[in-house]
Design a protein around this motif. Sequence first.
Motif, PDB file in Angstrom:
ATOM      1  N   MET A  40     -64.584   8.297 -24.665  1.00  0.00           N
ATOM      2  CA  MET A  40     -63.696   7.422 -25.019  1.00  0.00           C
ATOM      3  C   MET A  40     -64.170   6.072 -24.106  1.00  0.00           C
ATOM      4  O   MET A  40     -64.919   6.122 -23.415  1.00  0.00           O
ATOM      5  CB  MET A  40     -62.505   7.719 -24.281  1.00  0.00           C
ATOM      6  N   MET A  55     -48.229   1.561 -17.043  1.00  0.00           N
ATOM      7  CA  MET A  55     -48.197   2.715 -16.731  1.00  0.00           C
ATOM      8  C   MET A  55     -47.848   2.862 -15.431  1.00  0.00           C
ATOM      9  O   MET A  55     -47.789   4.220 -14.897  1.00  0.00           O
ATOM     10  CB  MET A  55     -49.684   3.361 -16.851  1.00  0.00           C
ATOM     11  N   ASP A 104     -61.341   1.484 -21.268  1.00  0.00           N
ATOM     12  CA  ASP A 104     -59.889   1.224 -21.162  1.00  0.00           C
ATOM     13  C   ASP A 104     -59.055   2.392 -21.884  1.00  0.00           C
ATOM     14  O   ASP A 104     -57.864   2.445 -21.343  1.00  0.00           O
ATOM     15  CB  ASP A 104     -59.453   0.096 -21.798  1.00  0.00           C
ATOM     16  N   THR A 105     -59.244   3.246 -22.814  1.00  0.00           N
ATOM     17  CA  THR A 105     -58.697   4.222 -23.228  1.00  0.00           C
ATOM     18  C   THR A 105     -58.628   5.191 -22.202  1.00  0.00           C
ATOM     19  O   THR A 105     -57.492   5.935 -22.155  1.00  0.00           O
ATOM     20  CB  THR A 105     -59.309   5.029 -24.454  1.00  0.00           C
ATOM     21  N   LEU A 159     -61.611  14.615 -19.475  1.00  0.00           N
ATOM     22  CA  LEU A 159     -60.633  14.198 -20.665  1.00  0.00           C
ATOM     23  C   LEU A 159     -61.284  14.542 -21.894  1.00  0.00           C
ATOM     24  O   LEU A 159     -61.151  13.999 -22.761  1.00  0.00           O
ATOM     25  CB  LEU A 159     -60.561  12.706 -20.489  1.00  0.00           C
ATOM     26  N   ALA A 165     -51.785   8.502 -17.630  1.00  0.00           N
ATOM     27  CA  ALA A 165     -50.423   9.319 -18.202  1.00  0.00           C
ATOM     28  C   ALA A 165     -50.556  10.838 -17.744  1.00  0.00           C
ATOM     29  O   ALA A 165     -49.501  11.193 -17.413  1.00  0.00           O
ATOM     30  CB  ALA A 165     -50.626   9.389 -19.940  1.00  0.00           C
ATOM     31  N   LEU A 166     -51.528  11.341 -17.673  1.00  0.00           N
ATOM     32  CA  LEU A 166     -51.643  12.643 -16.976  1.00  0.00           C
ATOM     33  C   LEU A 166     -51.323  12.672 -15.772  1.00  0.00           C
ATOM     34  O   LEU A 166     -50.386  13.509 -15.219  1.00  0.00           O
ATOM     35  CB  LEU A 166     -53.055  13.318 -17.100  1.00  0.00           C
ATOM     36  N   LYS A 205     -52.257  -2.604 -19.385  1.00  0.00           N
ATOM     37  CA  LYS A 205     -51.952  -1.362 -19.357  1.00  0.00           C
ATOM     38  C   LYS A 205     -51.478  -0.398 -18.049  1.00  0.00           C
ATOM     39  O   LYS A 205     -50.689   0.366 -17.965  1.00  0.00           O
ATOM     40  CB  LYS A 205     -53.153  -0.522 -19.849  1.00  0.00           C
ATOM     41  N   VAL A 244     -55.809   4.806 -19.515  1.00  0.00           N
ATOM     42  CA  VAL A 244     -54.422   4.968 -20.041  1.00  0.00           C
ATOM     43  C   VAL A 244     -54.205   6.453 -20.031  1.00  0.00           C
ATOM     44  O   VAL A 244     -53.335   7.118 -19.646  1.00  0.00           O
ATOM     45  CB  VAL A 244     -54.060   4.409 -21.312  1.00  0.00           C
ATOM     46  N   ALA A 245     -55.041   7.280 -20.445  1.00  0.00           N
ATOM     47  CA  ALA A 245     -55.035   8.789 -20.691  1.00  0.00           C
ATOM     48  C   ALA A 245     -54.899   9.285 -19.436  1.00  0.00           C
ATOM     49  O   ALA A 245     -53.995  10.297 -19.018  1.00  0.00           O
ATOM     50  CB  ALA A 245     -56.205   9.416 -21.552  1.00  0.00           C
ATOM     51  N   GLN A 286     -49.282  10.342 -14.036  1.00  0.00           N
ATOM     52  CA  GLN A 286     -47.756  10.079 -13.879  1.00  0.00           C
ATOM     53  C   GLN A 286     -47.036  11.615 -14.465  1.00  0.00           C
ATOM     54  O   GLN A 286     -46.049  11.695 -13.796  1.00  0.00           O
ATOM     55  CB  GLN A 286     -47.359   9.103 -14.815  1.00  0.00           C
TER      56      GLN A 286
END
Lengths: 253, 253
Positions: free
Chosen positions: B232, B113, B235-236, B227, B243-244, B109, B239-240, B246
Amino acid sequence: MRRPSDNTGPSADKSPRLYVEADLRDGGHVALTAAHCHYLKNVMRLKPGVHVRLFNGRDGEWRANVSELGRKAGSAICVARTREQDVLPDVHYLFAPLKQARLDYMAQKAAEMGAAVLQPVWTQHTAVSKIKHERLVSNVIEAAEQCNLLGIPAVRETKPLPSILADWDPDRRLIYCDEAAPIASPLEALTGLGKGPVAVLIGPEGGFSEGERATLRAQSFVTAISLGPRVMRADTAAVAALALLQAVLGDWS
Amino acid sequence: MRRPSDNTGPSADKSPRLYVEADLRDGGHVALTAAHCHYLKNVMRLKPGVHVRLFNGRDGEWRANVSELGRKAGSAICVARTREQDVLPDVHYLFAPLKQARLDYMAQKAAEMGAAVLQPVWTQHTAVSKIKHERLVSNVIEAAEQCNLLGIPAVRETKPLPSILADWDPDRRLIYCDEAAPIASPLEALTGLGKGPVAVLIGPEGGFSEGERATLRAQSFVTAISLGPRVMRADTAAVAALALLQAVLGDWS
């Protein structure tokens, strides 16, 4: 049902945490299933008298006392409400089914990310031909048990994309991920929408067909966002898109 | 090395895509490993003369002609560069190792990402005691082969958190996830930082210890983000958070 050591919740209570379907209220008796009993007796090596935490997605979380622990059934008595029920943000999560292991993962992640509804969608390039509704539900419940979640997303029956779009409530924005989105910045595109009911649609590994893309773009309620210059697997895109949605329009602020 | 049908890249070229270590240049001969040969011959049922795509994380992607395909070794000749090398955004990804399946997933991931560096970190509540460096590298390469990525993140050797912080370049912001972050909105916290080198640190399933949190908070280069209200898995969260990052500071805009 997971070992308490896997729990990473805000609560210091490490007692087993079980999802039940029954209503939860002060002094109420709650039936435990054979699976609950197996877990408590054989996995956790517990005996009647032990405390557990129960939740049903509606009535918050309750401390309960296990009164019976048989091979096929058991029961527990609610002692006190330990957490108030929270309300999930009005985010629906639509996705083309993946092959099983990644689908399990996708359902768990959507629950952790706080989607209120999971809606599987048949698309033209969907590679799987059958989806086990019950297994999706189990994965959502497993994630909820494990991550101390109180809200349980509703899992809907799988429908073809055209019928989803035909029945769509136009007040709910539908976000989908498209490299060719007109606004390159996903934050800018999402910020422009304002708060309100929202849904995100994640396509299959093979992407949407050209026809599906044209249909999506033609809907007044659809917004395309781009998730950057790299290709991601569908389950990665799902978590990434939900993170942006929660941060801009959901309850991460 | 994956079947082409698993590729979801922007390119319509469905020929096998292989990561190699050698330099790639016009007319250059590139050695293929036994694993490459096994994949091309036995999995894909291909013969010498077939075209493949080669990339090494430095020289872009090349169309190459397989000239030899033995049992233990083979070779290919670069024909033409089909994609220019891109540059990954300056995002480092620090994480406490998880148990193997989730660790594999986490490495894949992070590559999808677009993290430029993967740095495993020992923390007090890290539940695993050994980490296979080579396996992390394999997972990163697998994700790159599969998702048509050109940039390959560097995988560093695992280090304890205190030594990571002691050697930290203070010009690089270090973001970590903390429910008790002073600014509740993660977007607001990240937008306030301005562009520049950045890293995100994801703790173990058991969270950071109180001592670790205090140490992190005391560093001038550290920013805590939240978050949202739900717990969470690590591993979740990875990614979260990526994402923020990036979307606000990286190359998703």
